[in-house]
Write an enzyme that holds these catalytic residues in place. Structure first.
Site, PDB file in Angstrom:
ATOM      1  N   SER A 185      48.615  61.398  -0.471  1.00  0.00           N
ATOM      2  CA  SER A 185      48.405  61.397   0.975  1.00  0.00           C
ATOM      3  C   SER A 185      49.581  62.048   1.671  1.00  0.00           C
ATOM      4  O   SER A 185      50.730  61.912   1.223  1.00  0.00           O
ATOM      5  CB  SER A 185      48.263  59.955   1.475  1.00  0.00           C
ATOM      6  OG  SER A 185      48.312  59.920   2.888  1.00  0.00           O
ATOM      7  N   TYR A 213      51.438  50.946   2.117  1.00  0.00           N
ATOM      8  CA  TYR A 213      50.686  52.153   1.766  1.00  0.00           C
ATOM      9  C   TYR A 213      51.615  53.341   1.512  1.00  0.00           C
ATOM     10  O   TYR A 213      51.528  54.004   0.482  1.00  0.00           O
ATOM     11  CB  TYR A 213      49.701  52.483   2.882  1.00  0.00           C
ATOM     12  CG  TYR A 213      48.846  53.699   2.604  1.00  0.00           C
ATOM     13  CD1 TYR A 213      47.780  53.630   1.712  1.00  0.00           C
ATOM     14  CD2 TYR A 213      49.109  54.919   3.219  1.00  0.00           C
ATOM     15  CE1 TYR A 213      46.991  54.738   1.441  1.00  0.00           C
ATOM     16  CE2 TYR A 213      48.329  56.044   2.957  1.00  0.00           C
ATOM     17  CZ  TYR A 213      47.273  55.948   2.066  1.00  0.00           C
ATOM     18  OH  TYR A 213      46.505  57.054   1.799  1.00  0.00           O
TER      19      TYR A 213
END
Length: 362
Positions: A185, A213
């Site tokens: 990501s 995350y």
């Protein structure tokens, strides 16, 4: 010196967020040269494992690879949902029968990862592509831990895929030239990994789902970079991290207000799952990827290949280039997933490796 670093410097942090916002605003322009769906080269000889393939970009990858002729293994937590999808795809597909099978895999259980790897390796067949796609971003939720005792983002996004990648090396070597594709990501640019506190329980940093995350995604890049270096060219296994771009999903609530505003104002700029699947599909099938990975290895580049949402190579974050921390992440990860420090070398030599989880691994 690197050990004492408590987090990103404010300039690194700001630069990271600028990169995320730039990606959000301009990804559609940057990727405007790509067709949607992405045309795939012949993949009839490929066997591909895709984790988390019942929704989002994973579902797109599984379907497109199968329709292009690959043997696809949907490694999923909910086999029934996967079988329902296969029936749906087959009903609307007019080509040759789709070659898809379903195997159960729950990344919140390291025992499940070992069981899956044992079952696959026992076939003694080749594996050409492993796509570690499954991931979680539990927006705004309190900190949760798996039954293995690890923070859930760290386990699902990093630890479990790391264990899976290493345990499947015997099959990946049989499928050489083969690839491990880690769906990462752009958010890793604002991540920081404290190797003394991978579970984020020390209280040094206030826990949020965003912290969980971003640190798990950075840990994945760092681990992938060391794995890339540890795999000799002769093994024929390459490691690639990819950014799918900013894809339609409800990730906005835990982001800074300015990013939330951008997210809600410009849905046009956000990718659909089909568009978000392109960089991983490109990395899994493009014939030049192994050559590019070998080039990075020969140049002793400190990070693994990182392919952006526009299917072009890009550079992971500044922090991802921290070789000392990457090596610490490597050692700490192996310890957490119950593997010896020389697991990769032993598997490459064809020896057995014992894992602390699951039934005994041979």
């Amino acid at each position: 010196m690197a050990k004492n670093k408590q987090g990103l410097g404010w300039i690194e942090w700001l630069r990271g967020w600028m990169y995320v916002i730039h990606e959000m605003l301009f990804q559609r322009i940057m990727a405007s040269h790509l067709q949607n769906p992405l045309p795939l080269p012949p993949v009839n000889d490929l066997t591909c494992v895709v984790t988390g393939s019942t929704s989002g970009i994973g579902r797109e990858m599984a379907r497109q690879l199968a329709e292009a002729g690959a043997h696809v293994v949907m490694a999923v937590r909910n086999p029934k949902a996967a079988h329902d999808l296969i029936n749906q795809w087959s009903a609307s597909w007019h080509g040759l029968p789709l070659n898809i099978e379903v195997m159960e895999l729950d990344l919140l259980s390291l025992d499940s990862v070992v069981t899956f790897a044992n079952a696959w390796n026992a076939r003694l067949g080749p594996l050409h592509v492993l796509i570690n796609n499954a991931g979680i971003f539990s927006i705004g939720e309190p900190q949760k831990f798996s039954k293995d005792g690890y923070e859930e983002h760290m386990q699902v996004n990093h630890l479990a895929p790391a264990l899976l990648s290493i345990l499947l090396l015997p099959s990946l070597i049989r499928g050489s030239p083969s690839r491990i594709i880690n769906v990462n990501s752009v958010m890793h640019y604002v991540g920081f990994v404290d190797t003394e506190d991978m579970n984020a329980v020390s209280g040094k940093r206030k826990y949020s789902s965003l912290l969980g995350y971003t640190s798990s995604k950075l840990a994945q890049v760092m681990f992938s970079s060391v794995l890339h270096k540890r795999l000799p060219v002769e093994a024929g296994v390459n490691v690639v991290c990819v950014s799918p771009g900013i894809v339609h999903t409800n990730v906005a609530r835990d982001l800074p207000r300015i990013v939330q505003a951008a997210y809600h104002l410009i849905p046009y700029f956000i990718f659909s799952p089909q568009e978000g699947s392109r960089s991983a599909l490109f990395s899994a099938t493009d014939p030049q990827i192994p050559e590019y990975c070998e080039l990075l290895k020969a140049d002793e580049w400190p990070v693994c290949a990182f392919i952006s949402q526009d299917c072009h190579p890009t550079n992971p974050s500044e922090e991802a280039h921290n070789v000392n921390t990457s090596f610490e992440v490597w050692e700490k990860t192996l310890e957490m997933i119950g593997l010896p420090t020389d697991a990769v070398e032993r598997l490459i030599e064809g020896n057995e490796v014992r894992c602390r989880y699951g039934t005994q691994y041979d």
